[in-house]
Design an enzyme around this catalytic site. Structure first.
Site, PDB file in Angstrom:
ATOM      1  N   LYS A 122       0.868  -1.177   0.000  1.00  0.00           N
ATOM      2  CA  LYS A 122       0.000   0.000   0.000  1.00  0.00           C
ATOM      3  C   LYS A 122       0.898   1.218   0.000  1.00  0.00           C
ATOM      4  O   LYS A 122       2.047   1.151   0.446  1.00  0.00           O
ATOM      5  CB  LYS A 122      -0.881  -0.006   1.256  1.00  0.00           C
ATOM      6  N   ASP A 162      -7.080   4.485  -4.321  1.00  0.00           N
ATOM      7  CA  ASP A 162      -7.730   4.363  -2.999  1.00  0.00           C
ATOM      8  C   ASP A 162      -8.311   5.757  -2.738  1.00  0.00           C
ATOM      9  O   ASP A 162      -8.537   6.517  -3.697  1.00  0.00           O
ATOM     10  CB  ASP A 162      -6.696   3.929  -1.927  1.00  0.00           C
TER      11      ASP A 162
HETATM   12  P1  NDP Z   1     -12.917   8.013  -2.459  1.00  0.00           P
HETATM   13  O1  NDP Z   1     -11.818   8.993  -2.300  1.00  0.00           O
HETATM   14  O2  NDP Z   1     -13.521   7.795  -3.792  1.00  0.00           O
HETATM   15  O3  NDP Z   1     -14.101   8.388  -1.460  1.00  0.00           O
HETATM   16  C1  NDP Z   1     -13.888   8.465  -0.085  1.00  0.00           C
HETATM   17  C2  NDP Z   1     -15.176   8.925   0.589  1.00  0.00           C
HETATM   18  O4  NDP Z   1     -15.026   8.828   1.999  1.00  0.00           O
HETATM   19  C3  NDP Z   1     -15.497  10.390   0.299  1.00  0.00           C
HETATM   20  O5  NDP Z   1     -16.890  10.571   0.377  1.00  0.00           O
HETATM   21  C4  NDP Z   1     -14.793  11.105   1.461  1.00  0.00           C
HETATM   22  O6  NDP Z   1     -15.340  12.369   1.773  1.00  0.00           O
HETATM   23  C5  NDP Z   1     -15.054  10.135   2.587  1.00  0.00           C
HETATM   24  N1  NDP Z   1     -13.973  10.234   3.578  1.00  0.00           N
HETATM   25  C6  NDP Z   1     -12.661   9.992   3.369  1.00  0.00           C
HETATM   26  N2  NDP Z   1     -11.948  10.215   4.491  1.00  0.00           N
HETATM   27  C7  NDP Z   1     -12.847  10.608   5.399  1.00  0.00           C
HETATM   28  C8  NDP Z   1     -12.748  10.977   6.766  1.00  0.00           C
HETATM   29  N3  NDP Z   1     -11.560  10.986   7.401  1.00  0.00           N
HETATM   30  N4  NDP Z   1     -13.899  11.314   7.418  1.00  0.00           N
HETATM   31  C9  NDP Z   1     -15.094  11.296   6.775  1.00  0.00           C
HETATM   32  N5  NDP Z   1     -15.250  10.966   5.484  1.00  0.00           N
HETATM   33  C10 NDP Z   1     -14.149  10.617   4.816  1.00  0.00           C
HETATM   34  O7  NDP Z   1     -12.347   6.650  -1.841  1.00  0.00           O
HETATM   35  P2  NDP Z   1     -12.882   5.166  -2.064  1.00  0.00           P
HETATM   36  O8  NDP Z   1     -14.358   5.158  -2.212  1.00  0.00           O
HETATM   37  O9  NDP Z   1     -12.041   4.541  -3.093  1.00  0.00           O
HETATM   38  O10 NDP Z   1     -12.461   4.487  -0.674  1.00  0.00           O
HETATM   39  C11 NDP Z   1     -13.348   4.425   0.456  1.00  0.00           C
HETATM   40  C12 NDP Z   1     -12.889   3.338   1.401  1.00  0.00           C
HETATM   41  O11 NDP Z   1     -12.898   2.075   0.704  1.00  0.00           O
HETATM   42  C13 NDP Z   1     -11.465   3.482   1.943  1.00  0.00           C
HETATM   43  O12 NDP Z   1     -11.420   2.953   3.255  1.00  0.00           O
HETATM   44  C14 NDP Z   1     -10.647   2.591   1.018  1.00  0.00           C
HETATM   45  O13 NDP Z   1      -9.451   2.156   1.632  1.00  0.00           O
HETATM   46  C15 NDP Z   1     -11.626   1.452   0.821  1.00  0.00           C
HETATM   47  N6  NDP Z   1     -11.369   0.621  -0.363  1.00  0.00           N
HETATM   48  C16 NDP Z   1     -11.358   1.166  -1.609  1.00  0.00           C
HETATM   49  C17 NDP Z   1     -11.123   0.370  -2.709  1.00  0.00           C
HETATM   50  C18 NDP Z   1     -11.197   0.900  -4.101  1.00  0.00           C
HETATM   51  O14 NDP Z   1     -11.152   0.076  -5.025  1.00  0.00           O
HETATM   52  N7  NDP Z   1     -11.334   2.183  -4.322  1.00  0.00           N
HETATM   53  C19 NDP Z   1     -10.808  -1.063  -2.553  1.00  0.00           C
HETATM   54  C20 NDP Z   1     -10.947  -1.561  -1.204  1.00  0.00           C
HETATM   55  C21 NDP Z   1     -11.187  -0.723  -0.160  1.00  0.00           C
HETATM   56  P3  NDP Z   1     -14.543  13.710   1.309  1.00  0.00           P
HETATM   57  O15 NDP Z   1     -14.695  13.726  -0.187  1.00  0.00           O
HETATM   58  O16 NDP Z   1     -15.213  14.828   2.007  1.00  0.00           O
HETATM   59  O17 NDP Z   1     -13.125  13.512   1.753  1.00  0.00           O
END
Ligand code: NDP
Length: 449
Positions: A122, A162
């Protein structure tokens, strides 16, 4: 086992998320270690908790006003026991070495469950893409890749997206890698379709999480038809979780971002989801804007005075945390249980604190930890690598069917591992045990390296 936890705590006292992830795995695999005394002599826990390699580097870049900034870049290559390092890149101001190590550690077991040959890694940076122009994001990505390129390769380490790293960032990173190496190769996954990406990769994590939850429901002869679902986040995972839940007859009533959440009692239908996708992916706007277009919904900004997240305090059947780590605290866990939520599938990585996990297990909820539930994303990344190697592109139905089969197989593997170690119905223990046994046996086969 207590010794190993003290060891990692004393060695890196500030890496709290990493300790949390290790503790969960170590507690789950206790019966495996008892049954296999040779693992102790081979120090498998000490070996599996120490990254094979940690790379940290300076990332200087210039903003649109010619001001220079410096961020920190990371790549943790945790384990190559079963394949090249594989795992995403996260760009978010909260990123530090402890967070990247926890994510890399989780990734090792997750990748082990997918049935594909991928080790775990990662990376990322404390750079915040929010509010930056496309030019600034491009210059940052180019500087980041200028260093990362020397450590990765299609048979060595294959990063992906991510939080904060989507199609735009992958494009800029890939362009720089290609220029530096003068080769067009599958060194990153999550690429655009026109230049090596796989169909279904954007959808895979969200779809896979719902497929896994559907498998859990099927063990109770139930489906998503008519079930009320809470989803957090509004990024990649949340959007495609919502889409697949709609396909299967679910009613989704919440979405969020770091500013707050919306509660839409009428349900987020396809038109509203398309609005959110436009808002988030194109306009890069905030969830607070949802109620301007859909005034019947309510918006609740984050209230720092509250010691719980009200998003998790609505009557519902299912919950899909899809934002970030530790977004469900102990009180949120209790609220979910008290509100009758009995299916929890983690799209995010480690979104529930240990006290909440204990509660879900104790109440025998259908609870799927992230390393099993969200493995569909990396699984389709593995399929993207396979297509790149063959210079082929599989049709959408084929990739989706493979994803479904992989999620079914991960579900079966977790159930079987739980059964054979006397922890029936406990998907946390099942996922940890199955991933651990696979990776450890590969390590031992390859000698002390
Ligand atoms: P994105 O950047 O597309 O979206 C993240 C979302 O979560 C946004 O709505 C963001 O809000 C919110 N968010 C992020 N950090 C925080 C925080 N500290 N507090 C509150 N809201 C938060 O990321 P993904 O959808 O790709 O990833 C989401 C989760 O899924 C993560 O944990 C990631 O590790 C996990 N994941 C993702 C994969 C992938 O293929 N993308 C695969 C496996 C797991 P804002 O825009 O306001 O920051």
């Amino acid at each position: 086992m207590d010794e190993i936890i003290s060891l990692i705590q004393n060695r890196d006292p500030e890496q709290r998320e990493f300790h949390q992830a290790v503790k969960e795995v170590v507690e789950s695999v206790r019966p495996v270690l008892e049954r296999n005394p040779e693992y102790r002599q081979q120090a498998v826990l000490e070996r599996i908790t120490e990254p094979e390699r940690v790379i940290m580097f300076r990332v200087p870049w210039m903003d649109d006003d010619t001001q220079v900034h410096v961020n920190r870049g990371f790549r943790v290559e945790m384990s190559s026991a079963i394949g090249p390092y594989k795992g995403g890149l996260r760009f978010h101001p909260s990123v530090n070495l402890g967070i990247i190590k926890f994510l890399a550690f989780e990734q090792v077991f997750k990748n082990g469950l997918t049935t594909l040959a991928m080790g775990g890694g990662k990376g990322g940076s404390d750079f915040n893409p929010k509010g930056k122009s496309d030019g600034e994001v491009m210059r940052f990505c180019q500087s980041f890749m200028a260093e990362l390129a020397r450590h990765i390769g299609p048979n060595t380490d294959v990063p992906a997206g991510d939080i904060g790293v989507g199609a735009r960032e992958i494009g800029f990173l890939f362009g720089m890698y290609k220029k530096l190496r003068n080769e067009f190769t599958g060194v990153l996954t999550g690429k655009s379709l026109d230049w090596g990406g796989s169909l279904i990769r954007p959808e895979a994590t969200g779809y896979g999480t719902v497929y896994f939850a559907a498998e859990m429901l099927a063990t109770k002869s139930q489906t998503f038809e008519g079930k009320t679902c809470l989803v957090s986040g509004s990024g990649n995972v949340a959007q495609y979780t919502t889409e697949k839940l709609l396909d299967l007859g679910g009613k989704i009533v919440t979405l969020s971002d770091s500013g707050g959440y919306i509660y839409d009692e009428e349900g987020i239908d396809r038109e509203k989801l398309a609005f959110v996708q436009q808002l988030k992916n194109i306009r890069r706007g905030r969830m607070s804007e949802y109620t301007e277009t859909y005034p019947n919904a309510e918006y609740f900004p984050v209230d720092p005075a509250l010691d719980y997240n009200p998003l998790w305090n609505h009557k519902a059947d299912c919950a899909f945390p899809s934002a970030t780590q530790n977004e469900i605290n102990a009180l949120d866990g209790k609220n979910l249980v008290d509100n009758g939520v009995y299916v929890i599938a983690e799209g995010a990585n480690m979104p529930s604190v240990p006290e909440a996990v204990d509660l879900f297990v104790e109440h025998k909820l259908l609870y799927a930890p992230g390393k099993a539930a969200n493995a569909g994303g990396v699984a389709v990344s593995g399929l993207e690598m396979a297509q790149n190697s063959m210079r082929l592109s599989w049709p959408r139905e084929e990739v989706d069917n493979r994803l479904k089969q992989i999620m079914k197989s991960i579900h079966r593997t977790c159930v079987d591992a739980g059964d054979s170690y006397g922890v029936q119905g406990n998907y946390v223990a099942g996922a940890n045990i199955a991933g651990f046994v696979k990776v450890v046996n590969a390590m031992l086969d390859q000698g002390l390296v």
